[in-house]
Scaffold this motif. Structure first.
Motif, short mmCIF file in Angstrom:
data_model
loop_
_atom_site.label_atom_id
_atom_site.label_comp_id
_atom_site.label_asym_id
_atom_site.label_seq_id
_atom_site.Cartn_x
_atom_site.Cartn_y
_atom_site.Cartn_z
N ALA A 7 63.25 -58.66 -4.80
CA ALA A 7 62.99 -58.00 -3.52
C ALA A 7 61.86 -57.01 -3.69
CB ALA A 7 64.24 -57.28 -3.02
N PHE A 8 61.01 -56.94 -2.68
CA PHE A 8 59.93 -55.97 -2.64
C PHE A 8 60.21 -55.03 -1.48
CE2 PHE A 8 58.39 -59.74 -4.71
CZ PHE A 8 57.75 -59.23 -5.83
N VAL A 9 60.31 -53.76 -1.79
CA VAL A 9 60.73 -52.76 -0.80
C VAL A 9 59.63 -51.73 -0.61
CG1 VAL A 9 62.42 -50.98 -0.24
CG2 VAL A 9 63.15 -53.04 -1.47
N VAL A 10 59.24 -51.52 0.63
CA VAL A 10 58.31 -50.45 0.96
C VAL A 10 59.09 -49.37 1.71
CG1 VAL A 10 56.27 -49.75 2.26
CG2 VAL A 10 56.27 -51.93 1.03
N GLU A 11 59.14 -48.20 1.12
CA GLU A 11 59.78 -47.05 1.77
C GLU A 11 58.71 -46.40 2.65
OE1 GLU A 11 63.60 -44.67 1.41
OE2 GLU A 11 62.97 -46.72 1.01
N HIS A 12 58.88 -46.53 3.95
CA HIS A 12 57.88 -46.02 4.89
C HIS A 12 58.01 -44.50 4.98
CE1 HIS A 12 55.03 -46.28 8.16
NE2 HIS A 12 55.81 -45.54 8.92
N LEU A 13 56.95 -43.79 4.63
CA LEU A 13 57.03 -42.34 4.50
C LEU A 13 56.32 -41.58 5.61
CD1 LEU A 13 56.49 -42.08 0.63
CD2 LEU A 13 58.64 -42.11 1.90
N ASP A 14 56.02 -42.26 6.71
CA ASP A 14 55.34 -41.62 7.82
C ASP A 14 56.17 -41.75 9.10
OD1 ASP A 14 52.87 -40.61 6.76
OD2 ASP A 14 52.23 -42.69 6.51
N PRO A 15 56.06 -40.79 10.02
CA PRO A 15 56.80 -40.87 11.28
C PRO A 15 56.26 -41.95 12.22
CG PRO A 15 55.38 -38.93 11.28
CD PRO A 15 55.34 -39.50 9.89
N GLU A 16 55.00 -42.34 12.01
CA GLU A 16 54.39 -43.36 12.85
C GLU A 16 54.07 -44.60 12.01
OE1 GLU A 16 54.21 -42.85 16.02
OE2 GLU A 16 54.78 -40.73 15.92
N LEU A 17 53.67 -45.66 12.70
CA LEU A 17 53.21 -46.87 12.03
C LEU A 17 51.83 -47.18 12.54
CD1 LEU A 17 53.64 -49.27 10.16
CD2 LEU A 17 54.77 -50.47 12.05
N LEU A 41 61.39 -53.24 4.62
CA LEU A 41 60.69 -52.03 5.03
C LEU A 41 61.76 -51.04 5.43
CD1 LEU A 41 57.92 -50.72 5.59
CD2 LEU A 41 58.09 -51.60 7.93
N SER A 42 61.91 -49.98 4.64
CA SER A 42 63.02 -49.07 4.88
C SER A 42 62.57 -47.67 5.25
CB SER A 42 63.95 -49.02 3.66
OG SER A 42 63.25 -48.70 2.48
N SER A 43 63.54 -46.84 5.63
CA SER A 43 63.29 -45.49 6.13
C SER A 43 62.40 -45.51 7.37
CB SER A 43 62.66 -44.60 5.05
OG SER A 43 63.59 -44.32 4.03
N VAL A 44 62.56 -46.55 8.18
CA VAL A 44 61.78 -46.68 9.41
C VAL A 44 62.42 -45.82 10.50
CG1 VAL A 44 60.98 -48.26 11.20
CG2 VAL A 44 61.09 -49.02 8.82
N PRO A 45 61.68 -44.94 11.14
CA PRO A 45 62.25 -44.15 12.23
C PRO A 45 62.85 -45.06 13.31
CG PRO A 45 60.11 -43.28 11.61
CD PRO A 45 60.27 -44.58 10.87
N GLN A 46 63.99 -44.66 13.83
CA GLN A 46 64.67 -45.45 14.85
C GLN A 46 63.73 -45.77 16.02
OE1 GLN A 46 68.07 -46.39 14.63
NE2 GLN A 46 67.64 -47.70 16.38
N SER A 47 62.86 -44.83 16.33
CA SER A 47 61.97 -45.00 17.47
C SER A 47 60.97 -46.15 17.28
CB SER A 47 61.19 -43.71 17.73
OG SER A 47 60.43 -43.34 16.58
N LEU A 48 60.76 -46.56 16.03
CA LEU A 48 59.79 -47.62 15.74
C LEU A 48 60.41 -49.01 15.69
CD1 LEU A 48 57.55 -46.06 12.93
CD2 LEU A 48 57.05 -46.23 15.38
N LEU A 49 61.73 -49.09 15.58
CA LEU A 49 62.37 -50.37 15.34
C LEU A 49 62.10 -51.41 16.42
CD1 LEU A 49 65.89 -49.64 13.80
CD2 LEU A 49 63.86 -50.58 12.70
#
Length: 225
Positions: A7-17, A41-49
């Motif tokens: 598995a390749f996991v990117v921990e998203h560290l920004d509030p936006e995309l 892609l993890s730690s995605v803000p709920q607002s972006l889902l």
């Protein structure tokens, strides 16, 4: 041959995309699916889902989550490798037997580097580095996949550093990163990235092509002359 154990996991560290990250994540999702691996892609803000970009990433085969890797993979921390520019040891093919999950902060392409990977380093993951040059996130995943799946050492992967993109007869834009090259020696970039660069330059050009590497330039810039 399947590589579904990886598995390749990117921990998203920004509030936006942003649009650059969106293109990189879509590329990672597609290439992971094509190689039989899992992309999260993890730690995605709920607002972006529910954003169009996230839906597209999921349609391609990626998984998007709001929780962090330390939550959903809490029981397998020892099998997780953090790709960390600050690590003392470089990734090598033997790591395919040590780790099954490869973690990236969605920030390897910062220019200049901000070392935001330190946010993940503090969590105690084992770290490996991918060499001395900054890479975009999709490039870092591509390099890691090549080492782990294809068992190719870092120094055998074909690279180009700081490629220059010709905009017209007088102007060029330098990309301040290391890229993997394709069979023709051109930098591998996400589909649509050149159009984005073109838009960012606020220019309208009929054609774009890469020119030979120019040494000694540190930042992406437009050269007039």
């Amino acid at each position: 041959m399947t590589h579904s154990k990886y598995a390749f996991v990117v921990e998203h560290l920004d509030p936006e995309l942003g649009p650059w990250s969106a293109l990189e994540y879509k590329t990672i999702a597609k290439e992971s699916q094509d190689s039989g691996c899992h992309f999260i892609l993890s730690s995605v803000p709920q607002s972006l889902l529910k954003s169009t970009d996230l839906k597209e990433i999921q349609r391609i085969g990626g998984e998007a989550r709001t929780d962090s890797i330390e939550t959903y993979y809490a029981s397998k921390k020892g099998k997780i490798c953090l790709l960390d520019p600050g690590a003392s040891e470089e990734l090598n093919p033997a790591d395919a037997q040590v780790f099954d999950t490869f973690l990236f902060g969605g920030i390897l392409g910062d220019d200049p580097p901000r070392d935001r990977t330190s946010e993940l380093r503090k969590k105690g993951f084992s770290g490996r580095r991918l060499g001395p040059k900054q890479m975009t996130t999709d490039t870092a995943v591509r390099v890691t996949r090549t080492v782990i799946l294809n068992q190719m050492p870092l120094d055998k992967i074909p690279y180009v550093d700081y490629p220059e993109l010709r905009l017209d007869e007088h102007e060029t834009t330098e990309m301040p990163f290391r890229y993997v090259t394709d069979a023709s020696g051109k930098p591998i970039m996400p589909e649509g990235m050149i159009d984005l660069i073109k838009a960012d330059a606020d220019k309208a050009f009929d054609s774009l092509e890469f020119v030979d590497e120019v040494e000694g330039m540190e930042n992406m810039q437009v050269n007039q002359g």
